[in-house]
Scaffold this motif. Structure first.
Motif, PDB file in Angstrom:
ATOM      1  N   GLY A 109      30.142  -8.774  20.962  1.00  0.00           N
ATOM      2  CA  GLY A 109      29.478  -7.670  20.292  1.00  0.00           C
ATOM      3  C   GLY A 109      29.256  -6.563  21.306  1.00  0.00           C
ATOM      4  N   SER A 110      29.015  -5.366  20.841  1.00  0.00           N
ATOM      5  CA  SER A 110      28.807  -4.267  21.779  1.00  0.00           C
ATOM      6  C   SER A 110      27.534  -4.507  22.584  1.00  0.00           C
ATOM      7  CB  SER A 110      28.696  -2.944  21.028  1.00  0.00           C
ATOM      8  OG  SER A 110      27.438  -2.838  20.363  1.00  0.00           O
ATOM      9  N   LEU A 111      27.547  -4.070  23.828  1.00  0.00           N
ATOM     10  CA  LEU A 111      26.362  -4.223  24.668  1.00  0.00           C
ATOM     11  C   LEU A 111      25.173  -3.496  24.046  1.00  0.00           C
ATOM     12  CD1 LEU A 111      25.430  -5.446  27.373  1.00  0.00           C
ATOM     13  CD2 LEU A 111      25.826  -3.204  28.403  1.00  0.00           C
ATOM     14  N   GLU A 112      25.441  -2.386  23.400  1.00  0.00           N
ATOM     15  CA  GLU A 112      24.367  -1.622  22.761  1.00  0.00           C
ATOM     16  C   GLU A 112      23.677  -2.416  21.658  1.00  0.00           C
ATOM     17  OE1 GLU A 112      23.837   2.480  20.086  1.00  0.00           O
ATOM     18  OE2 GLU A 112      25.734   2.075  21.116  1.00  0.00           O
TER      19      GLU A 112
ATOM     20  N   SER B  81      33.022 -17.359  17.566  1.00  0.00           N
ATOM     21  CA  SER B  81      32.817 -16.097  18.278  1.00  0.00           C
ATOM     22  C   SER B  81      33.062 -14.897  17.368  1.00  0.00           C
ATOM     23  CB  SER B  81      33.745 -16.024  19.493  1.00  0.00           C
ATOM     24  OG  SER B  81      33.486 -17.073  20.403  1.00  0.00           O
ATOM     25  N   ALA B  82      34.080 -14.997  16.516  1.00  0.00           N
ATOM     26  CA  ALA B  82      34.382 -13.897  15.587  1.00  0.00           C
ATOM     27  C   ALA B  82      33.240 -13.673  14.606  1.00  0.00           C
ATOM     28  CB  ALA B  82      35.681 -14.194  14.844  1.00  0.00           C
ATOM     29  N   ARG B  83      32.630 -14.754  14.132  1.00  0.00           N
ATOM     30  CA  ARG B  83      31.495 -14.613  13.211  1.00  0.00           C
ATOM     31  C   ARG B  83      30.329 -13.900  13.891  1.00  0.00           C
ATOM     32  NH1 ARG B  83      32.890 -19.911  11.406  1.00  0.00           N
ATOM     33  NH2 ARG B  83      31.209 -20.862  12.618  1.00  0.00           N
TER      34      ARG B  83
ATOM     35  N   ALA C 112      28.698 -10.191  12.944  1.00  0.00           N
ATOM     36  CA  ALA C 112      27.275 -10.071  12.657  1.00  0.00           C
ATOM     37  C   ALA C 112      26.610  -9.015  13.515  1.00  0.00           C
ATOM     38  CB  ALA C 112      26.586 -11.421  12.863  1.00  0.00           C
ATOM     39  N   SER C 113      27.021  -8.909  14.776  1.00  0.00           N
ATOM     40  CA  SER C 113      26.358  -7.972  15.686  1.00  0.00           C
ATOM     41  C   SER C 113      26.937  -6.567  15.614  1.00  0.00           C
ATOM     42  CB  SER C 113      26.445  -8.487  17.124  1.00  0.00           C
ATOM     43  OG  SER C 113      27.794  -8.558  17.553  1.00  0.00           O
ATOM     44  N   SER C 114      28.269  -6.449  15.425  1.00  0.00           N
ATOM     45  CA  SER C 114      28.916  -5.134  15.520  1.00  0.00           C
ATOM     46  C   SER C 114      29.899  -4.846  14.394  1.00  0.00           C
ATOM     47  CB  SER C 114      29.641  -5.024  16.872  1.00  0.00           C
ATOM     48  OG  SER C 114      28.724  -5.099  17.937  1.00  0.00           O
ATOM     49  N   GLY C 115      29.804  -5.599  13.330  1.00  0.00           N
ATOM     50  CA  GLY C 115      30.752  -5.420  12.231  1.00  0.00           C
ATOM     51  C   GLY C 115      30.544  -4.173  11.421  1.00  0.00           C
ATOM     52  N   THR C 116      29.389  -3.567  11.550  1.00  0.00           N
ATOM     53  CA  THR C 116      29.124  -2.277  10.919  1.00  0.00           C
ATOM     54  C   THR C 116      28.604  -1.343  12.001  1.00  0.00           C
ATOM     55  OG1 THR C 116      26.854  -2.915  10.353  1.00  0.00           O
ATOM     56  CG2 THR C 116      28.557  -3.360   8.710  1.00  0.00           C
TER      57      THR C 116
ATOM     58  N   ALA D  41      35.413  -3.812  16.409  1.00  0.00           N
ATOM     59  CA  ALA D  41      35.016  -5.169  16.032  1.00  0.00           C
ATOM     60  C   ALA D  41      36.027  -5.804  15.093  1.00  0.00           C
ATOM     61  CB  ALA D  41      33.631  -5.148  15.394  1.00  0.00           C
ATOM     62  N   ARG D  42      36.591  -5.027  14.175  1.00  0.00           N
ATOM     63  CA  ARG D  42      37.593  -5.585  13.264  1.00  0.00           C
ATOM     64  C   ARG D  42      38.807  -6.091  14.036  1.00  0.00           C
ATOM     65  NH1 ARG D  42      35.888  -1.268   9.969  1.00  0.00           N
ATOM     66  NH2 ARG D  42      37.572   0.084  10.712  1.00  0.00           N
ATOM     67  N   VAL D  43      39.254  -5.329  15.022  1.00  0.00           N
ATOM     68  CA  VAL D  43      40.405  -5.740  15.829  1.00  0.00           C
ATOM     69  C   VAL D  43      40.074  -6.997  16.629  1.00  0.00           C
ATOM     70  CG1 VAL D  43      41.933  -5.093  17.723  1.00  0.00           C
ATOM     71  CG2 VAL D  43      41.339  -3.407  15.973  1.00  0.00           C
ATOM     72  N   MET D  44      38.936  -6.971  17.324  1.00  0.00           N
ATOM     73  CA  MET D  44      38.588  -8.105  18.177  1.00  0.00           C
ATOM     74  C   MET D  44      38.318  -9.365  17.363  1.00  0.00           C
ATOM     75  SD  MET D  44      38.982  -7.607  21.288  1.00  0.00           S
ATOM     76  CE  MET D  44      38.230  -9.180  21.697  1.00  0.00           C
ATOM     77  N   ALA D  45      37.681  -9.222  16.212  1.00  0.00           N
ATOM     78  CA  ALA D  45      37.423 -10.394  15.370  1.00  0.00           C
ATOM     79  C   ALA D  45      38.731 -11.016  14.905  1.00  0.00           C
ATOM     80  CB  ALA D  45      36.558 -10.007  14.175  1.00  0.00           C
ATOM     81  N   ALA D  46      39.716 -10.179  14.597  1.00  0.00           N
ATOM     82  CA  ALA D  46      41.024 -10.702  14.189  1.00  0.00           C
ATOM     83  C   ALA D  46      41.682 -11.473  15.322  1.00  0.00           C
ATOM     84  CB  ALA D  46      41.922  -9.552  13.741  1.00  0.00           C
TER      85      ALA D  46
END
Length: 277
Positions: free
Chosen positions: A88-91, A187-189, A193-197, A204-209
């Motif tokens: 997830g993003s550090l932010e 990890s994708a889930r 949850a943290s950065s999907g929106t 996040a969409r790319v990395m989750a894939a």
């Protein structure tokens, strides 16, 4: 000589599960530790001894190691495999989650190592095998906490190797690439949850894939292959200090050594954007 004794953490699935099986097949008395004890029941049928273990809990770790040493007087091989990937993003990732990532991946590993060293040092021999990742030498977007822990494991292990050598204790680092296991899906889930929106949703969409492919992609390494490297580190008269396991690890780490940072950044995005988000 009595059977050598090995302790494997994170043994409920994947690399740890396969390692416990293979060490038992090589004549070790194996203790397999994890929180999900029920997942390790198939190991018991192979003669592996099952231990409830939480590497974030001092009482759990002390009791597990103490019980093995009380029974055998020693632990010959410790395989520090317990770990997970927090993405997830550090932010956006909560500080408490960042601390938990370090508690499991670094401080749990360090404390288990502290607990076994005195008996190894008294015996004048032993092997400590730390499961790191190719992620301990390279990086991905939205993986700051995870990669930070694996970079830490690399540095910790190198220092440990030098300080324990005079006591007859060897230290090896395992650096797998993508490995077929539930690790990536979990990890994708967490990433979604943290950065999907929000502002990082496209990344996040790319990395989750990418993460979600690690249980089935052809380029990912079977956990048994990683376990084979761990067994070699455990039994070889002259084990390697590092084992890069899987074609993805060898290829990406070679590129990391050869390419400037911004070129490597571009390579990572070029590879990862091939995955359908």
């Amino acid at each position: 000589m009595t059977q050598p004794v090995a302790f494997v953490t994170g043994a409920s699935t994947g690399i740890g599960f396969e390692t416990a099986k293979k060490l038992a097949a090589h004549g070790f008395t194996v203790y397999a530790g994890a929180r999900r004890v029920d997942k390790m029941e198939p190991l018991a049928a192979r003669g592996v001894r099952i231990v409830a273990l939480d590497v974030t809990n001092e009482e759990s770790m002390s009791a597990a190691v103490g019980g093995v040493i009380a029974a055998h007087g020693r632990i010959d091989v410790l395989v520090n495999n317990a770990g997970y990937g927090s993405y997830g993003s550090l932010e956006e990732v909560e500080p408490a989650e960042g601390r938990r990532q370090f508690d499991v991946n670094v401080f749990g590993l360090a404390r288990m190592t502290q607990l076994v060293i005195p008996a190894m040092r008294a015996a004048g021999r032993g092997r400590i095998i730390n499961v790191s990742s190719m992620g301990g030498k390279m990086y991905e977007p939205l993986g700051a906490w995870y990669h930070a822990t694996k970079f830490a494991v690399e540095g910790l292990s190198d220092c440990l190797r030098m300080e324990l050598k005079p006591h007859g204790i060897g230290v090896s680092i395992i650096e797998p690439g993508g490995t077929r296991s539930e690790w990536g899906a979990i990890s994708a889930r967490g990433l979604r949850a943290s950065s999907g929106t929000g502002p990082y949703a496209a990344q996040a969409r790319v990395m989750a894939a990418v993460l979600a492919t690690t249980d089935k992609a052809a380029f990912c390494t079977p956990p048994g292959a990683v376990a084979d490297a761990i067994v070699h580190a455990a039994i070889s008269p002259r084990p390697k200090t590092r084992y890069q396991v899987g074609g993805s690890a060898r290829a990406l780490l070679l590129l990391r050594r050869l390419l400037p940072d911004r070129v490597f950044d571009a390579v990572i995005w070029t590879i990862y954007k091939r995955f359908p988000a």
